[in-house]
Design an enzyme around this catalytic site. Structure first.
Site, PDB file in Angstrom:
ATOM      1  N   GLY A   1      -0.538  -5.125   0.903  1.00  0.00           N
ATOM      2  CA  GLY A   1      -1.789  -5.038   0.160  1.00  0.00           C
ATOM      3  C   GLY A   1      -1.743  -5.752  -1.175  1.00  0.00           C
TER       4      GLY A   1
ATOM      5  N   ALA B   1       0.846  -1.191   0.000  1.00  0.00           N
ATOM      6  CA  ALA B   1       0.000   0.000   0.000  1.00  0.00           C
ATOM      7  C   ALA B   1       0.883   1.243   0.000  1.00  0.00           C
ATOM      8  CB  ALA B   1      -0.915   0.005   1.219  1.00  0.00           C
TER       9      ALA B   1
ATOM     10  N   GLU C   1       3.602  -5.976   7.414  1.00  0.00           N
ATOM     11  CA  GLU C   1       2.975  -4.857   8.125  1.00  0.00           C
ATOM     12  C   GLU C   1       3.479  -4.660   9.552  1.00  0.00           C
ATOM     13  OE1 GLU C   1      -0.001  -5.759   4.853  1.00  0.00           O
ATOM     14  OE2 GLU C   1       1.413  -6.866   6.094  1.00  0.00           O
TER      15      GLU C   1
ATOM     16  N   GLU D   1      -2.446  -9.303  -0.362  1.00  0.00           N
ATOM     17  CA  GLU D   1      -3.860  -9.352   0.025  1.00  0.00           C
ATOM     18  C   GLU D   1      -4.771  -9.295  -1.203  1.00  0.00           C
ATOM     19  OE1 GLU D   1      -4.294  -7.435   4.385  1.00  0.00           O
ATOM     20  OE2 GLU D   1      -3.285  -6.140   2.951  1.00  0.00           O
TER      21      GLU D   1
END
Length: 258
Positions: free
Chosen positions: A112, A66, A135, A115
């Site tokens: 992300g 991200a 993360e 994900e």
């Protein structure tokens, strides 16, 4: 909607979405998430599209994570809203899409990016892939479904280790874990994905959408997956695809699904 960060290409009955931020290693920001939502939504209503492939531009990354600069100073409430909105717009949306979505993972798929790949219905990878959820090195946890989908795909113990160590795994380990279905050289990745998508496209789109619902039901709390399967199995009997498929079988010809 004019797309700044994604490209959409149609090849017969297959659509290819390319996340196109190579200078940022295709990192997900708010604009990109919104564009992906709009792209998937549009393609899912296009009856000519039988399968969707998503990949990243360039040779380095599928999605490297991200865009941290967008949320580095968020409050607790803002962080919670960020995760909820992202899951609604993209990650849950893709998982529950009635059109099959294949992630063609090239290069880094981190945070992300992993994900997003896990939200797709299945994944194929190039041999230079590196996957991970880093993360916790930022003092936060995966917020776009990573803590849930990783365990579903690789098992609780492996998910715990990957998330707590923030370590990356390579393509072969991802295949051994069941995180990806196939591994090929990068130059062959899209051809592999297209080949699988073409096989999917020959089958009943109606039946495939019912199968997606039934398979996903097994992973939803409070939902009886067997009951969903029974209901969807019965629903297929009322479709034109069922009539065509069974008639074609009895007439010893290939089915032609609309």
């Amino acid at each position: 909607m004019k797309m700044e960060n994604i490209l959409i290409e149609k090849q017969e009955n297959i659509a290819i979405i390319t996340i196109n931020r190579p200078e940022k290693l295709n990192a997900l920001n708010k604009v990109t998430i919104q564009e992906l939502h709009e792209g998937f939504k549009s393609l899912s209503t296009d009856s000519s599209v039988k399968a969707i492939i998503i990949t990243g531009s360039g040779e380095k990354a599928f999605v490297a994570g991200a865009d941290i600069s967008e949320f580095a100073h968020f409050s607790e409430e803002e962080g919670e809203k960020l995760a909820a909105k992202g899951q609604e717009l993209l990650f849950d949306f893709v998982e529950n899409l009635s059109t099959p979505v294949i992630a063609a993972v090239n290069g880094f798929a981190l945070g992300g990016g992993l994900e997003l790949a896990m939200a797709c219905h299945f994944r194929v990878a190039s041999d230079n892939v590196k996957m991970g959820l880093p993360e916790v090195t930022l003092g936060v946890i995966p917020g776009y479904g990573g803590t849930q989908r990783l365990g579903q795909l690789v098992g609780k113990g492996r998910a715990m280790e990957m998330i707590m160590t923030a370590g990356m795994i390579d393509a072969e380990m991802a295949k051994n874990y069941g995180l990806v279905n196939h591994v090929v050289p990068q130059g062959e990745l899209l051809d592999l994905a297209k080949g699988i998508a073409s096989k999917i496209a020959r089958n009943s789109s109606t039946a495939i959408s019912k199968a997606i619902q039934a398979i996903n039901a097994n992973f939803k709390d409070g939902v009886n997956g067997y009951a969903v399967e029974i209901e969807n199995f019965g629903a297929c009997f009322g479709t034109e695809d069922f009539k065509e498929g069974t008639t074609a079988f009895l007439e010893k010809r290939k089915a032609s699904f609309k």
